[in-house]
Motif scaffolding. Structure first.
Motif, PDB file in Angstrom:
ATOM      1  N   THR A  91      39.368  59.152  -2.794  1.00 58.70           N
ATOM      2  CA  THR A  91      39.285  60.353  -1.953  1.00 58.70           C
ATOM      3  C   THR A  91      38.639  60.036  -0.608  1.00 58.70           C
ATOM      4  O   THR A  91      37.953  59.021  -0.440  1.00 58.70           O
ATOM      5  CB  THR A  91      38.440  61.451  -2.628  1.00 58.70           C
ATOM      6  N   ARG A  92      38.842  60.950   0.336  1.00 58.39           N
ATOM      7  CA  ARG A  92      38.294  60.766   1.677  1.00 58.39           C
ATOM      8  C   ARG A  92      36.763  60.774   1.653  1.00 58.39           C
ATOM      9  O   ARG A  92      36.120  60.061   2.424  1.00 58.39           O
ATOM     10  CB  ARG A  92      38.811  61.880   2.584  1.00 58.39           C
ATOM     11  N   GLU A  93      36.174  61.562   0.764  1.00 59.70           N
ATOM     12  CA  GLU A  93      34.708  61.636   0.669  1.00 59.70           C
ATOM     13  C   GLU A  93      34.133  60.264   0.285  1.00 59.70           C
ATOM     14  O   GLU A  93      33.145  59.808   0.856  1.00 59.70           O
ATOM     15  CB  GLU A  93      34.278  62.669  -0.382  1.00 59.70           C
ATOM     16  N   VAL A  94      34.759  59.640  -0.704  1.00 59.99           N
ATOM     17  CA  VAL A  94      34.273  58.327  -1.137  1.00 59.99           C
ATOM     18  C   VAL A  94      34.495  57.302  -0.029  1.00 59.99           C
ATOM     19  O   VAL A  94      33.608  56.504   0.294  1.00 59.99           O
ATOM     20  CB  VAL A  94      34.967  57.892  -2.453  1.00 59.99           C
ATOM     21  N   THR A  95      35.659  57.333   0.598  1.00 66.38           N
ATOM     22  CA  THR A  95      35.974  56.381   1.672  1.00 66.38           C
ATOM     23  C   THR A  95      34.966  56.506   2.810  1.00 66.38           C
ATOM     24  O   THR A  95      34.522  55.504   3.381  1.00 66.38           O
ATOM     25  CB  THR A  95      37.408  56.605   2.188  1.00 66.38           C
ATOM     26  N   ALA A  96      34.556  57.742   3.126  1.00 68.51           N
ATOM     27  CA  ALA A  96      33.619  57.951   4.229  1.00 68.51           C
ATOM     28  C   ALA A  96      32.208  57.473   3.885  1.00 68.51           C
ATOM     29  O   ALA A  96      31.441  57.115   4.771  1.00 68.51           O
ATOM     30  CB  ALA A  96      33.596  59.431   4.620  1.00 68.51           C
ATOM     31  N   ALA A  97      31.858  57.466   2.595  1.00 67.62           N
ATOM     32  CA  ALA A  97      30.483  57.143   2.192  1.00 67.62           C
ATOM     33  C   ALA A  97      30.305  55.688   1.757  1.00 67.62           C
ATOM     34  O   ALA A  97      29.174  55.189   1.680  1.00 67.62           O
ATOM     35  CB  ALA A  97      30.044  58.081   1.057  1.00 67.62           C
ATOM     36  N   VAL A  98      31.397  54.990   1.487  1.00 64.18           N
ATOM     37  CA  VAL A  98      31.285  53.693   0.800  1.00 64.18           C
ATOM     38  C   VAL A  98      30.577  52.623   1.641  1.00 64.18           C
ATOM     39  O   VAL A  98      29.833  51.791   1.089  1.00 64.18           O
ATOM     40  CB  VAL A  98      32.672  53.206   0.287  1.00 64.18           C
ATOM     41  N   SER A  99      30.750  52.637   2.959  1.00 61.76           N
ATOM     42  CA  SER A  99      30.106  51.586   3.762  1.00 61.76           C
ATOM     43  C   SER A  99      28.588  51.685   3.724  1.00 61.76           C
ATOM     44  O   SER A  99      27.893  50.663   3.689  1.00 61.76           O
ATOM     45  CB  SER A  99      30.597  51.643   5.212  1.00 61.76           C
ATOM     46  N   ALA A 100      28.064  52.925   3.722  1.00 61.25           N
ATOM     47  CA  ALA A 100      26.611  53.107   3.667  1.00 61.25           C
ATOM     48  C   ALA A 100      26.061  52.610   2.328  1.00 61.25           C
ATOM     49  O   ALA A 100      25.039  51.914   2.279  1.00 61.25           O
ATOM     50  CB  ALA A 100      26.251  54.580   3.875  1.00 61.25           C
ATOM     51  N   VAL A 101      26.764  52.935   1.254  1.00 67.63           N
ATOM     52  CA  VAL A 101      26.301  52.514  -0.079  1.00 67.63           C
ATOM     53  C   VAL A 101      26.389  50.992  -0.214  1.00 67.63           C
ATOM     54  O   VAL A 101      25.467  50.342  -0.729  1.00 67.63           O
ATOM     55  CB  VAL A 101      27.127  53.215  -1.182  1.00 67.63           C
ATOM     56  N   SER A 102      27.470  50.405   0.292  1.00 66.47           N
ATOM     57  CA  SER A 102      27.663  48.971   0.086  1.00 66.47           C
ATOM     58  C   SER A 102      26.796  48.121   1.012  1.00 66.47           C
ATOM     59  O   SER A 102      26.736  46.908   0.862  1.00 66.47           O
ATOM     60  CB  SER A 102      29.143  48.596   0.214  1.00 66.47           C
ATOM     61  N   ALA A 103      26.091  48.748   1.942  1.00 67.66           N
ATOM     62  CA  ALA A 103      25.163  48.000   2.798  1.00 67.66           C
ATOM     63  C   ALA A 103      23.798  47.817   2.132  1.00 67.66           C
ATOM     64  O   ALA A 103      22.963  47.053   2.622  1.00 67.66           O
ATOM     65  CB  ALA A 103      24.990  48.711   4.140  1.00 67.66           C
ATOM     66  N   VAL A 104      23.564  48.506   1.012  1.00 68.64           N
ATOM     67  CA  VAL A 104      22.252  48.459   0.356  1.00 68.64           C
ATOM     68  C   VAL A 104      22.157  47.199  -0.525  1.00 68.64           C
ATOM     69  O   VAL A 104      22.985  46.992  -1.410  1.00 68.64           O
ATOM     70  CB  VAL A 104      22.031  49.741  -0.482  1.00 68.64           C
ATOM     71  N   PRO A 105      21.154  46.342  -0.256  1.00 63.63           N
ATOM     72  CA  PRO A 105      21.070  45.049  -0.949  1.00 63.63           C
ATOM     73  C   PRO A 105      21.099  45.149  -2.477  1.00 63.63           C
ATOM     74  O   PRO A 105      21.725  44.314  -3.134  1.00 63.63           O
ATOM     75  CB  PRO A 105      19.732  44.471  -0.468  1.00 63.63           C
ATOM     76  N   GLU A 106      20.440  46.163  -3.056  1.00 64.23           N
ATOM     77  CA  GLU A 106      20.411  46.312  -4.518  1.00 64.23           C
ATOM     78  C   GLU A 106      21.811  46.550  -5.075  1.00 64.23           C
ATOM     79  O   GLU A 106      22.142  46.119  -6.186  1.00 64.23           O
ATOM     80  CB  GLU A 106      19.478  47.445  -4.932  1.00 64.23           C
ATOM     81  N   VAL A 107      22.623  47.292  -4.324  1.00 65.73           N
ATOM     82  CA  VAL A 107      24.008  47.547  -4.747  1.00 65.73           C
ATOM     83  C   VAL A 107      24.801  46.243  -4.717  1.00 65.73           C
ATOM     84  O   VAL A 107      25.511  45.887  -5.663  1.00 65.73           O
ATOM     85  CB  VAL A 107      24.676  48.602  -3.828  1.00 65.73           C
ATOM     86  N   ARG A 108      24.637  45.486  -3.636  1.00 67.13           N
ATOM     87  CA  ARG A 108      25.381  44.230  -3.499  1.00 67.13           C
ATOM     88  C   ARG A 108      24.960  43.218  -4.557  1.00 67.13           C
ATOM     89  O   ARG A 108      25.798  42.529  -5.128  1.00 67.13           O
ATOM     90  CB  ARG A 108      25.184  43.625  -2.103  1.00 67.13           C
ATOM     91  N   ALA A 109      23.650  43.126  -4.817  1.00 66.63           N
ATOM     92  CA  ALA A 109      23.164  42.158  -5.799  1.00 66.63           C
ATOM     93  C   ALA A 109      23.779  42.464  -7.167  1.00 66.63           C
ATOM     94  O   ALA A 109      24.260  41.571  -7.866  1.00 66.63           O
ATOM     95  CB  ALA A 109      21.643  42.208  -5.878  1.00 66.63           C
ATOM     96  N   ARG A 110      23.794  43.734  -7.503  1.00 67.27           N
ATOM     97  CA  ARG A 110      24.301  44.123  -8.816  1.00 67.27           C
ATOM     98  C   ARG A 110      25.805  43.842  -8.935  1.00 67.27           C
ATOM     99  O   ARG A 110      26.268  43.261  -9.919  1.00 67.27           O
ATOM    100  CB  ARG A 110      24.043  45.614  -9.023  1.00 67.27           C
ATOM    101  N   LEU A 111      26.572  44.232  -7.926  1.00 66.89           N
ATOM    102  CA  LEU A 111      28.024  44.059  -8.029  1.00 66.89           C
ATOM    103  C   LEU A 111      28.425  42.587  -7.868  1.00 66.89           C
ATOM    104  O   LEU A 111      29.366  42.127  -8.513  1.00 66.89           O
ATOM    105  CB  LEU A 111      28.757  44.953  -7.021  1.00 66.89           C
ATOM    106  N   THR A 112      27.691  41.840  -7.037  1.00 67.45           N
ATOM    107  CA  THR A 112      27.991  40.411  -6.894  1.00 67.45           C
ATOM    108  C   THR A 112      27.852  39.703  -8.238  1.00 67.45           C
ATOM    109  O   THR A 112      28.697  38.896  -8.637  1.00 67.45           O
ATOM    110  CB  THR A 112      27.055  39.774  -5.840  1.00 67.45           C
ATOM    111  N   GLU A 113      26.792  40.029  -8.963  1.00 65.16           N
ATOM    112  CA  GLU A 113      26.560  39.437 -10.280  1.00 65.16           C
ATOM    113  C   GLU A 113      27.701  39.792 -11.238  1.00 65.16           C
ATOM    114  O   GLU A 113      28.238  38.936 -11.951  1.00 65.16           O
ATOM    115  CB  GLU A 113      25.208  39.930 -10.813  1.00 65.16           C
ATOM    116  N   LEU A 114      28.083  41.072 -11.240  1.00 64.50           N
ATOM    117  CA  LEU A 114      29.184  41.535 -12.097  1.00 64.50           C
ATOM    118  C   LEU A 114      30.486  40.800 -11.750  1.00 64.50           C
ATOM    119  O   LEU A 114      31.240  40.369 -12.629  1.00 64.50           O
ATOM    120  CB  LEU A 114      29.342  43.053 -11.911  1.00 64.50           C
ATOM    121  N   GLN A 115      30.732  40.633 -10.453  1.00 71.51           N
ATOM    122  CA  GLN A 115      31.969  39.972 -10.007  1.00 71.51           C
ATOM    123  C   GLN A 115      31.995  38.503 -10.438  1.00 71.51           C
ATOM    124  O   GLN A 115      33.027  37.990 -10.868  1.00 71.51           O
ATOM    125  CB  GLN A 115      32.086  40.100  -8.480  1.00 71.51           C
TER     126      GLN A 115
END
Ligand code: C5P
Length: 222
Positions: A91-115
């Motif tokens: 959705t457009r709401e998620v697309t508009a918000a995703v860059s802010a969320v993905s800039a947060v180091p804790e989010v990246r650390a968690r998803l990088t590990e999962l990937q």
């Protein structure tokens, strides 16, 4: 090349997803859409009242949702706490918000590990995203960086949205440029081409031509 690891990065609208799925299907490899994971965590934050513009709140919540990604290029599934997220994450709401969320180091650390876990958990895989060649899988057998002119990217993205959430071409172009600037400008693993990535400009190419090009690179270099 049955156990090959292919990293495909680039900005939005360059044909990353279509290319990655087709290459994986052609070569019998698994497929992972890391953008879908960032979208999934963003969807969970929006659904659970987390202020996505508050990095501290996002960091605290980052570990909460359980995200499970399928790796079948024919039907790339994603669930959040067991719920099918494939539709809501687009959705457009998620697309508009995703860059802010993905800039947060804790989010990246968690998803990088999962990937990395998913990439290790089986034989070959095509992984698409923004920082796969630079950060997530720096030892990938083959790295591709897709580019295209802003006009081509906006036209492709607005074609995908047609019927669903139709917006004007100009608005699509604006949103896309804004998201890419945020993704390229963030401090932690920004969108970037790895030094050893093959750059493919897709502006004048059909999907079939891009797929052919990547398959040839896999067969000759990986
Ligand atoms: O690829 P897609 O457009 O679905 O990605 C959505 C967003 O997820 C990107 O704009 C970016 O903010 C984030 N992303 C990221 N790192 C990745 C993949 C996606 O930060 N490896």
């Amino acid at each position: 090349p049955a156990a090959v690891i292919v990293a495909i990065d680039g900005p939005s609208g360059t044909g990353k997803s279509s290319t990655s799925k087709a290459v994986a299907a052609k070569l019998g490899l698994r497929y992972l859409d890391t953008g879908a994971q960032y979208r999934a965590i963003t969807w969970w934050m929006l659904s659970n009242g987390v202020d996505v513009n508050d990095p501290a709140a996002v960091a605290t919540a980052a570990a909460k949702p359980t995200i499970v990604s399928g790796t079948d290029p024919g039907s790339p599934a994603i669930t959040v706490d067991g719920a099918d997220a494939a539709g809501p994450i687009r959705t457009r709401e998620v697309t508009a918000a995703v860059s802010a969320v993905s800039a947060v180091p804790e989010v990246r650390a968690r998803l990088t590990e999962l990937q990395r876990q998913i990439a290790r958990a089986g034989r070959g895989i095509v992984v698409e995203g923004r920082d796969i060649g630079t950060t997530v899988l720096p030892d990938a057998d083959l790295k591709i960086f897709l580019t295209a002119s802003p006009e081509a990217r906006a036209a492709r993205r607005s074609g995908e949205l047609k019927g669903k959430e139709a917006t004007g071409l100009a608005a699509t172009r604006e949103a896309l440029i804004k998201r890419d600037a945020a993704d390229s400008g963030r401090k932690v693993s920004p969108l970037a081409k790895a030094d050893d990535a093959h750059e493919v400009d897709t502006t004048e190419l059909t999907l079939e031509q891009v797929v052919e090009c990547v398959v040839t690179l896999v067969e000759t270099t990986a």
